[in-house]
Design an enzyme around this catalytic site. Structure first.
Site, PDB file in Angstrom:
ATOM      1  N   ASN A   1     -10.200  -0.575  -1.915  1.00 42.50           N
ATOM      2  CA  ASN A   1      -9.528  -0.798  -0.640  1.00 42.50           C
ATOM      3  C   ASN A   1     -10.506  -0.723   0.527  1.00 42.50           C
ATOM      4  O   ASN A   1     -11.295   0.213   0.616  1.00 42.50           O
ATOM      5  CB  ASN A   1      -8.438   0.261  -0.436  1.00 42.50           C
ATOM      6  CG  ASN A   1      -7.283   0.103  -1.414  1.00 42.50           C
ATOM      7  OD1 ASN A   1      -7.311  -0.758  -2.288  1.00 42.50           O
ATOM      8  ND2 ASN A   1      -6.277   0.929  -1.258  1.00 42.50           N
TER       9      ASN A   1
ATOM     10  N   ASP B   1       0.842  -1.201   0.000  1.00 42.54           N
ATOM     11  CA  ASP B   1       0.000   0.000   0.000  1.00 42.54           C
ATOM     12  C   ASP B   1       0.883   1.260   0.000  1.00 42.54           C
ATOM     13  O   ASP B   1       2.108   1.158  -0.029  1.00 42.54           O
ATOM     14  CB  ASP B   1      -0.909  -0.076   1.237  1.00 42.54           C
ATOM     15  CG  ASP B   1      -2.224   0.659   1.058  1.00 42.54           C
ATOM     16  OD1 ASP B   1      -2.458   1.219  -0.014  1.00 42.54           O
ATOM     17  OD2 ASP B   1      -3.028   0.666   2.019  1.00 42.54           O
ATOM     18  N   HIS B   2       0.246   2.419   0.071  1.00 45.21           N
ATOM     19  CA  HIS B   2       0.922   3.735   0.005  1.00 45.21           C
ATOM     20  C   HIS B   2       2.406   3.751   0.387  1.00 45.21           C
ATOM     21  O   HIS B   2       2.766   3.393   1.507  1.00 45.21           O
ATOM     22  CB  HIS B   2       0.220   4.717   0.945  1.00 45.21           C
ATOM     23  CG  HIS B   2      -1.183   4.985   0.571  1.00 45.21           C
ATOM     24  ND1 HIS B   2      -1.562   6.017  -0.246  1.00 45.21           N
ATOM     25  CD2 HIS B   2      -2.329   4.332   0.888  1.00 45.21           C
ATOM     26  CE1 HIS B   2      -2.867   6.006  -0.410  1.00 45.21           C
ATOM     27  NE2 HIS B   2      -3.358   4.987   0.266  1.00 45.21           N
TER      28      HIS B   2
ATOM     29  N   HIS C   1      -9.813   8.203   3.258  1.00 47.99           N
ATOM     30  CA  HIS C   1      -9.517   7.046   4.099  1.00 47.99           C
ATOM     31  C   HIS C   1     -10.310   7.164   5.392  1.00 47.99           C
ATOM     32  O   HIS C   1     -10.461   8.262   5.921  1.00 47.99           O
ATOM     33  CB  HIS C   1      -8.029   7.009   4.446  1.00 47.99           C
ATOM     34  CG  HIS C   1      -7.143   6.692   3.280  1.00 47.99           C
ATOM     35  ND1 HIS C   1      -6.102   7.480   2.911  1.00 47.99           N
ATOM     36  CD2 HIS C   1      -7.165   5.658   2.406  1.00 47.99           C
ATOM     37  CE1 HIS C   1      -5.491   6.942   1.857  1.00 47.99           C
ATOM     38  NE2 HIS C   1      -6.130   5.834   1.529  1.00 47.99           N
TER      39      HIS C   1
ATOM     40  N   GLU D   1      -3.709   7.357   6.574  1.00 52.82           N
ATOM     41  CA  GLU D   1      -3.548   5.926   6.718  1.00 52.82           C
ATOM     42  C   GLU D   1      -2.090   5.644   6.980  1.00 52.82           C
ATOM     43  O   GLU D   1      -1.236   5.984   6.183  1.00 52.82           O
ATOM     44  CB  GLU D   1      -4.008   5.231   5.429  1.00 52.82           C
ATOM     45  CG  GLU D   1      -4.048   3.728   5.550  1.00 52.82           C
ATOM     46  CD  GLU D   1      -4.687   3.111   4.318  1.00 52.82           C
ATOM     47  OE1 GLU D   1      -5.912   2.979   4.304  1.00 52.82           O
ATOM     48  OE2 GLU D   1      -3.946   2.789   3.388  1.00 52.82           O
TER      49      GLU D   1
ATOM     50  N   HIS E   1      -9.531   4.012  -3.458  1.00 53.83           N
ATOM     51  CA  HIS E   1      -9.060   4.042  -2.062  1.00 53.83           C
ATOM     52  C   HIS E   1     -10.169   4.558  -1.164  1.00 53.83           C
ATOM     53  O   HIS E   1     -11.047   5.287  -1.603  1.00 53.83           O
ATOM     54  CB  HIS E   1      -7.835   4.951  -1.928  1.00 53.83           C
ATOM     55  CG  HIS E   1      -6.575   4.287  -2.356  1.00 53.83           C
ATOM     56  ND1 HIS E   1      -5.555   3.999  -1.490  1.00 53.83           N
ATOM     57  CD2 HIS E   1      -6.192   3.813  -3.560  1.00 53.83           C
ATOM     58  CE1 HIS E   1      -4.586   3.389  -2.160  1.00 53.83           C
ATOM     59  NE2 HIS E   1      -4.946   3.267  -3.416  1.00 53.83           N
TER      60      HIS E   1
HETATM   61 ZN   LIG Z   1      -5.273   4.429   0.380  1.00 52.45          ZN
END
Ligand SMILES: [Zn+2]
Length: 356
Positions: free
Chosen positions: A283, A105-106, A223, A178, A261
């Site tokens: 996500n 992820d990120h 998020h 996040e 996301h």
């Molecule tokens: Zn994300």
């Protein structure tokens, strides 16, 4: 003939075929963040039960947790934890009979070395076993000017492509935070929450010739879960971006692979629209974390004395069978599976597994 793939972690051409199959049949796969074998096995269990394939992902913090928080070298723990999770996933996905897209992820600028080291570990894995560890890695340079964002993607993409690994990149800003990445929704310039189709075209022009990319385009998504009214989703941004790229390059419908996301708490109508406009991955993290916690909470609530005394204070009966971590962790897993059943249904992926 419908697509069939060997169960396990997909990469290279199999990854591309799986993504294309999702888009053609108008469904998406949930991408679930995991931080250990409990959450990871719950995801595989839910996918198998729903006869769906699934996307498993690790944030940098999740990967570090997988290795253990006591390790002093945090970078090394993040790399080795991600490798450990990849090996567990490869072994178990086959046994559960599902195809898994495994993603990190990120990763912002300071986490690029983490991604680079994971690509290197995949290159080693290819030499030893013929397969990479991951299907894809995300780079999120969305808080930098678009030129810098695209340059960083250009730097790493050819090497990833050679190893059969796809790149997920972000344009515009997904609000919320996040794992220490992202910004408070009140502080983000509102325009950045909505990606411009021209930016998507620029990314496509520069990156698609270098490798396999998917794009997390911001369309007002955030998020985390917020009170109603704080989030205004505009999936038509995805539609306009697809149309611009399609027209400019004379391509078939929905040429771009989009990623959604901040799926937790989203409205089913917006989810449906996003899928129609080429989203193959949504996500979900906040909601599955909460589901795991709720499962444990209900169990502890029901057996409070066993969490305080090894022997029941009145009957003297040993409580070992109740406080055994397998008992309450399993309740967390089951509750997470229940929440995932909803995600598979919402995304239309029930019964759509291509695993043979
Ligand atoms: Zn994300």
């Amino acid at each position: 003939m419908s697509l069939k793939l060997k169960p396990g972690v997909v990469w290279g051409d199999a990854y591309k075929a799986l993504v294309q199959n999702c888009k053609e049949n108008r469904f998406a796969l949930p991408a679930i963040n995991v931080a250990g074998t409990n959450s990871l096995n719950a995801v595989l269990e839910a996918a198998a039960r729903n006869k769906s394939d699934v996307i498993v992902q690790l944030s940098n913090g999740g990967a570090q947790f997988f290795a253990g928080l006591s390790l002093a070298d945090k970078h090394k723990a993040m790399v080795l934890g991600a490798v450990s999770a990849a090996r567990h996933t490869a072994l178990m996905a086959e046994e559960y009979g599902v195809c898994v897209v495994l993603n990190t992820d990120h990763a912002n600028r300071k986490l690029i070395p983490w991604v680079r080291d994971l690509v290197r570990m995949s290159e080693q894995s290819i030499m030893q076993t013929g397969v990479p560890l991951y299907s894809s890695h995300m780079l999120d340079l969305s808080d930098e000017p678009i030129g810098d964002n695209l340059r960083a993607c250009e730097d790493i993409l050819p090497r990833m492509f050679k190893a059969g690994i796809a790149l997920e990149m972000e344009l515009g800003v997904t609000g919320g935070e996040e794992d220490g990445i992202g910004q408070d929704i009140d502080e983000v310039d509102n325009a950045k929450l909505y990606t411009q189709p021209e930016e998507v075209l620029a990314a496509y022009d520069r990156l698609s010739k270098l490798g396999t990319i998917s794009i997390a385009a911001a369309f007002g998504n955030v998020h985390g879960v917020y009170a109603p009214g704080n989030v205004m989703l505009r999936p038509e941004i995805l539609k306009a971006s697809q149309a611009l790229v399609q027209k400019t390059h004379n391509l078939a419908e929905n040429p771009l692979d989009f990623v959604f996301h901040g799926g937790s708490g989203s409205d089913p109508t917006d989810i449906r629209a996003a899928i129609d406009y080429g989203v193959f991955k949504m996500n979900v993290d906040t909601d599955t974390q909460f589901a795991f916690a709720k499962g444990v909470e209900a169990y502890v609530e029901q057996h409070t004395s066993a969490f305080k005394y090894q022997l029941h204070p009145e009957t003297g009966v040993p409580a070992k069978g109740i406080y055994d971590p397998r008992k309450w962790l399993r309740e967390g897993e089951k509750s997470m599976v229940d929440r995932l059943n909803i995600a598979f249904q919402q995304l239309g992926s029930v019964g759509q597994s291509v695993a043979s």
